[in-house]
Scaffold this motif. Structure first.
Motif, short mmCIF file in Angstrom:
data_model
loop_
_atom_site.label_atom_id
_atom_site.label_comp_id
_atom_site.label_asym_id
_atom_site.label_seq_id
_atom_site.Cartn_x
_atom_site.Cartn_y
_atom_site.Cartn_z
N THR A 104 24.86 -25.88 -72.56
CA THR A 104 24.77 -26.49 -71.23
C THR A 104 23.92 -25.60 -70.34
O THR A 104 24.11 -24.38 -70.28
N ILE A 105 22.95 -26.22 -69.63
CA ILE A 105 22.03 -25.49 -68.77
C ILE A 105 21.95 -26.22 -67.44
O ILE A 105 21.92 -27.46 -67.39
N VAL A 106 21.91 -25.46 -66.35
CA VAL A 106 21.72 -26.01 -65.01
C VAL A 106 20.59 -25.25 -64.34
O VAL A 106 20.58 -24.02 -64.33
N ASP A 107 19.62 -26.00 -63.82
CA ASP A 107 18.58 -25.42 -62.99
C ASP A 107 19.04 -25.55 -61.55
O ASP A 107 19.05 -26.65 -60.98
N LEU A 108 19.45 -24.44 -60.95
CA LEU A 108 20.05 -24.47 -59.62
C LEU A 108 19.06 -24.83 -58.53
O LEU A 108 19.46 -25.18 -57.42
N SER A 109 17.77 -24.76 -58.82
CA SER A 109 16.77 -25.09 -57.80
C SER A 109 16.66 -26.58 -57.60
O SER A 109 16.10 -27.04 -56.62
N GLY A 110 17.20 -27.38 -58.53
CA GLY A 110 17.09 -28.84 -58.45
C GLY A 110 18.13 -29.48 -57.54
O GLY A 110 17.83 -29.92 -56.45
N PRO A 111 19.39 -29.53 -58.02
CA PRO A 111 19.74 -29.08 -59.35
C PRO A 111 19.32 -30.08 -60.42
O PRO A 111 19.17 -31.27 -60.14
N ALA A 112 19.10 -29.55 -61.64
CA ALA A 112 18.81 -30.37 -62.80
C ALA A 112 19.72 -29.90 -63.92
O ALA A 112 20.17 -28.75 -63.94
N PHE A 113 19.97 -30.77 -64.89
CA PHE A 113 20.99 -30.49 -65.90
C PHE A 113 20.48 -30.84 -67.30
O PHE A 113 19.70 -31.78 -67.47
N ARG A 114 20.96 -30.08 -68.26
CA ARG A 114 20.71 -30.40 -69.67
C ARG A 114 21.92 -29.96 -70.47
O ARG A 114 22.45 -28.86 -70.28
N CYS A 115 22.38 -30.83 -71.39
CA CYS A 115 23.52 -30.50 -72.24
C CYS A 115 23.30 -31.16 -73.59
O CYS A 115 22.77 -32.29 -73.68
N SER A 116 23.72 -30.49 -74.63
CA SER A 116 23.54 -31.03 -75.98
C SER A 116 24.65 -32.00 -76.38
O SER A 116 24.67 -32.46 -77.51
N CYS A 117 25.57 -32.30 -75.47
CA CYS A 117 26.64 -33.25 -75.78
C CYS A 117 26.09 -34.67 -75.77
O CYS A 117 25.02 -34.93 -75.21
N PRO A 118 26.80 -35.62 -76.39
CA PRO A 118 26.28 -37.01 -76.45
C PRO A 118 26.61 -37.86 -75.23
O PRO A 118 26.37 -39.06 -75.25
N SER A 119 27.17 -37.27 -74.18
CA SER A 119 27.58 -38.06 -73.01
C SER A 119 26.40 -38.75 -72.36
O SER A 119 25.30 -38.20 -72.28
#
Length: 941
Positions: free
Chosen positions: A45-60
């Protein structure tokens, strides 16, 4: 953080993942972590706090997912450590984002062939729409299929024709007509709006061409908008609204130029969640920047450059804003804008010195001279009234030509959200009833004559070209709507006779007020502690909370009076203004003492409080007052008034209490008997003593030995016994013996309950020996029940302790052990509880509600110790039934509410030593709740 959640379930799931993280860290604007899931490999799980933007390898499919939300919650609490380098998997994704952001965008060159093809598609689609519209008017709206599916079919054709704006207007129609008696006027009005748009589209060389293309749905590239000249000003944000439709969140932010007096609206979109990439200043803050407006006949929508200055508060600018705009100015501004853009549905307006008024179900905004315009009914109409208190305020809203949708209110130097409207499908695009009647039947049946129209509109309608009756009716309706909306005439309204009185008490601190809203909405279990802690400060709530407090007081009887006192004079005025809250009107809390008028005319709770205060100051005066009013008293409050005599009870009260024994209400008679039992020298006590001598027999050897009690109660009672309540029927007195009702047992209980406990001590010895008295099994239960009644009524700690230690012989009495435990001195309570080990957790849970709150430190520490023992048992026997925290969920929840907040560090220490994951999470949650309570109490200071 919570605003980013796509729904409440995602946020709840995120909170449960606190113990499943590893490899967390943050560096710069990157935040990352590994979350254990159901599979072997943890989710990245990764969060770009400047966005914020998100990326996760889960299938949700939710965005952001529960893992990203959980990681943000951990980071916000400071439990994610900062590192010098970014993890590889996070650095790769962040790098790709940075590269994409720095790559210059290619300017799209319009393709003439593509543009011409779109124009042809739009023209063909609008031609089909015109045919469909006129067919509906010819055959009659009564024959029109008003189902969503029918309108969706036409809207889908408009999407195919690349006219999304027209499609959106058609899709909104079913919601706008459902449940409305004037649905023909709404449909005809919207059809006329579309017909006017079709006619204007056929004339591309008019000044309104850009506006027409916008309403049809032609897109305009952001680069083209930013190429328009910038309008530089100090822009103050006056309102923000966020809506959702089929997963697309739309945020509209209305700005007002302090120097230019221009309006602007910034529109942002976000898919899946309201996580908008662009930030806008909060309501009331000002930004110095240049806005680029979309080309239009009445420019309103704009784009803000990415390099805008940071917003700042500016009370001078707010004052200047508040000083502009009357109802006449607002109507003139709308008429000017609607003349340039007749498809305009609403225009922002700012109204100064207006007073919200509720009148026979209608809501108005009125100026001091009575000039008024209607409001679209708010979901919480009391919010506007609470903020104004009957005094002028400044309101920002959207004027539709027929009503104002309030968006924000400037009161007391601060902007406040005005709340949502009850009718979300409200539209001002409605035709007149005469035209709607013709359209309902159809022009093919009703003839070609137009309805009667006002002078200038009638002349213009008569000059319309063409002979097709359906088209002429649509065009005439469009003219009439434009004329009536642009020429709206205000109504006259009477202002409130008296505004809310000033409340001199200090205002509840802002943080505490926000906390109170949160507790009312989602954590009501903490409200009792909050009100208890706030009472010594004697705060008054901010005006904006008066309505919420009244709404809460209406449904919560236990905390009603505390909430009403906090609402203060503004709440009292508001309760008097809204009929369904009239029962919540209380006396003016600013008065030093209530006067006799409260006793004569007050509501039952106020009269009880008034009499109690008088009783405390002057017992004789209170007794005389109650005695004089006694013949006129009735209903449930009668027993409450009589109970006031318990404060300073003395022999002088006996006459009134004897009189109450003859009352028709059973609760009044029981209250009187309970009070008379506390007067050992009263005639009532003498009568009871005489019955004891006649009905009960026990050895006269003295209190040195355990006595044996025999019972002989007559079946037929004299009139005095009946008057003293021995024949009253109550549910708890329903004893049975040999399968039949046992009246003698019920009468024994009443006799024992109404006898001074000192008499039993004289006859049977100290309480601990008296409770060991031998008696026939038939009468043992009613004897103990009577002793418990007497101990609770006479508030005798010694007897309560003896009865509690002796145990109780019936299920009904077991439920009263907690009441007995509450009478035991606090030190004895603590000693009893700390002697119980982990096998007695259920007993502890049943007794803790009787302990003073917050609990004594030694009790809290002992309970933590017992929890830790259970956690160690769970570690030794994984999965064993009854060892997990779920078994003690209710006790853990109670501990979070009533442990001293300074036990937080002890809970953190226990969590740190715990190796069982479930118990560690339970201790972490307990520590978190204790911390929140500590902050809650600090906010009140």
């Amino acid at each position: 953080m919570t605003a980013l959640a796509p729904d409440a379930s995602s946020l709840a799931a995120a909170r449960k993942l606190a113990g499943k993280w590893s490899g967390t860290g943050w560096c710069g604007t990157a935040l990352w972590g590994l979350c254990k899931g159901s599979g072997r490999t943890p989710y990245q799980t990764i969060v770009d706090l400047s966005g914020p933007a998100f990326r996760c390898s889960c299938p949700s499919r939710k965005f952001p997912c529960k893992h990203a939300l959980s990681l943000l919650l951990l980071w916000s609490t400071g439990t994610v450590g900062e590192t010098s380098e970014t993890a590889d998997f996070a650095a790769e994704w962040i790098g790709r984002r940075v590269a994409a952001a720095t790559t210059p965008k290619k300017n799209r060159v319009p393709n003439a062939a593509v543009a011409r093809q779109r124009d042809e598609r739009v023209a063909a689609g609008l031609a089909e729409l015109e045919t469909w519209l006129t067919d509906q008017i010819r055959t009659g709206l009564a024959q029109t299929d008003r189902s969503p599916a029918a309108f969706e079919a036409v809207a889908a054709r408009m999407v195919d024709a690349q006219a999304p704006g027209v499609a959106a207007a058609l899709r909104r129609l079913p919601a706008a007509v459902v449940g409305r008696s004037n649905w023909p006027e709404v449909i005809l009005g919207r059809f006329a709006w579309l017909r006017l748009l079709l006619v204007a589209h056929a004339k591309p060389d008019t000044p309104a061409a850009a506006t027409v293309r916008t309403h049809i749905g032609y897109p305009m590239a952001a680069d083209a908008v930013l190429a328009e000249p910038a309008v530089h000003d100090r822009w103050v944000t006056l309102g923000i609204r966020t809506g959702e439709e089929e997963g697309l969140y739309t945020r509209r932010s209305w700005l007002y130029g302090v120097r230019t007096g221009r309006w602007a609206v910034l529109i942002d979109h976000s898919h899946g969640s309201p996580a908008f990439t662009d930030e806008v200043p909060p309501i009331g803050l000002i930004t110095e920047s240049g806005l680029h407006f979309y080309p239009a006949a009445a420019p309103l929508r704009a784009l803000a450059p990415s390099d805008s200055a940071a917003p700042t508060p500016d009370t001078g600018a707010i004052a200047a804003t508040a000083g502009s705009g009357t109802i006449a100015d607002a109507l003139r501004e709308f008429a000017t804008a609607a003349a340039a853009d007749p498809w305009l549905e609403a225009w922002p307006v700012l109204l100064r010195t207006v007073v919200p008024i509720g009148r026979a179900g209608d809501w108005l905004l009125a100026e001091p001279d009575g000039t008024a315009i209607p409001l679209v009914e708010p979901t919480e109409p009391w919010r506007l009234l609470a903020l104004s208190g009957g005094r002028p305020v400044t309101v920002f809203g959207l004027w539709t030509g027929r009503a104002l949708e309030a968006v924000s209110v400037l009161a007391g130097g601060e902007f406040h959200d005005a709340g949502r409207v009850a009718d979300t499908a409200h539209t001002a695009l409605t035709a007149g009833p005469e035209a709607a009647s013709i359209a309902l039947l159809g022009t093919a049946r009703g003839g070609a004559a137009l309805p009667p129209l006002p002078g200038p509109v009638g002349a213009a309608a008569a000059a319309l070209p063409g002979t097709d009756a359906a088209r002429r009716l649509l065009d005439a309706t469009a003219l009439e709507m434009s004329w009536s909306r642009g020429g709206y005439v205000p109504v006259h309204a009477e202002l409130p006779a008296e505004p809310a009185a000033e409340d001199p008490r200090p205002v509840l601190p802002c943080a505490a007020a926000d906390r109170l809203v949160l507790l009312i909405d989602s954590r009501p279990e903490y409200l009792s502690e909050w009100f208890t802690a706030a009472a010594p400060h004697d705060y008054r709530a901010p005006d904006r909370l008066a309505g919420q407090l009244l709404e809460f007081a209406a449904r919560d009887t236990g905390l009603r009076e505390a909430a009403l006192r906090l609402a203060g004079s503004r709440g009292r005025w508001l309760a008097g203004s809204i009929p369904r809250w009239h029962s919540l009107v209380r006396r003016d809390t600013a008065q030093a003492e209530p006067d006799a008028e409260t006793w004569r005319l007050g509501r039952p709770p106020e009269r009880v409080r008034w009499l109690a205060a008088l009783r405390h100051r002057d017992p004789a005066a209170a007794r005389d007052t109650l005695e004089a009013a006694w013949p006129r008293e009735s209903g449930a409050p009668k027993a409450e008034l009589l109970a006031v005599l318990s404060d300073g009870l003395g022999p002088a009260d006996e006459a009134l209490l004897e009189r109450a024994l003859r009352d028709r209400r059973g609760d009044v008679r029981r209250t009187a008997a309970g009070l008379l039992a506390r007067l050992p020298d009263s005639a009532f006590a003498d009568r009871m003593s005489a019955r004891v001598a006649a009905w009960l027999k026990y050895p006269a050897d003295g209190p040195e030995q355990t006595a044996e009690l025999s019972v002989d109660i007559p079946e037929t009672l004299d009139e005095e016994a009946v008057r003293d309540g021995f024949t009253d029927n109550t549910v708890e007195f329903g004893y049975r013996w040999n399968g039949h009702p046992d009246q003698s047992a019920a009468r024994l209980r009443r006799l024992v309950a109404n006898l001074p406990l000192s008499q039993w001590t004289t006859a049977l010895g100290p309480p601990d020996r008296a409770v060991a008295t031998r008696i026939d099994d038939r009468f043992r239960q009613p004897l103990f029940d009577g002793w418990m009644d007497a101990a609770l009524t006479q508030r005798d700690p010694a007897w309560a302790a003896a009865l509690f230690a002796a145990g109780t012989p019936s299920n009904a009495a077991i439920l009263r052990r907690r009441e007995l435990f509450a009478l035991i001195p606090a030190a004895d309570q603590a000693r009893h509880l700390v002697r119980l080990d982990a096998s007695w957790l259920s007993e502890i849970e049943s007794l803790l509600p009787a302990v003073a709150q917050p609990w004594p430190p030694e009790v809290a520490r002992h309970l933590l110790h017992l929890f830790a023992e259970r956690a160690r048992t769970a570690e030794r026997r994984p999965g064993a039934p009854g060892t997990g925290p779920a078994t003690h969920r209710s006790l853990l929840h109670t501990a979070a509410r009533h442990m001293p907040p300074d036990c937080e560090q002890a809970a953190v220490a226990v969590a740190g030593r715990c190796t069982d994951r479930d118990w560690a999470m339970a201790f972490d949650l307990l520590a978190h709740e204790l911390h929140q309570r500590s902050v809650m109490l600090e906010e009140l200071n």
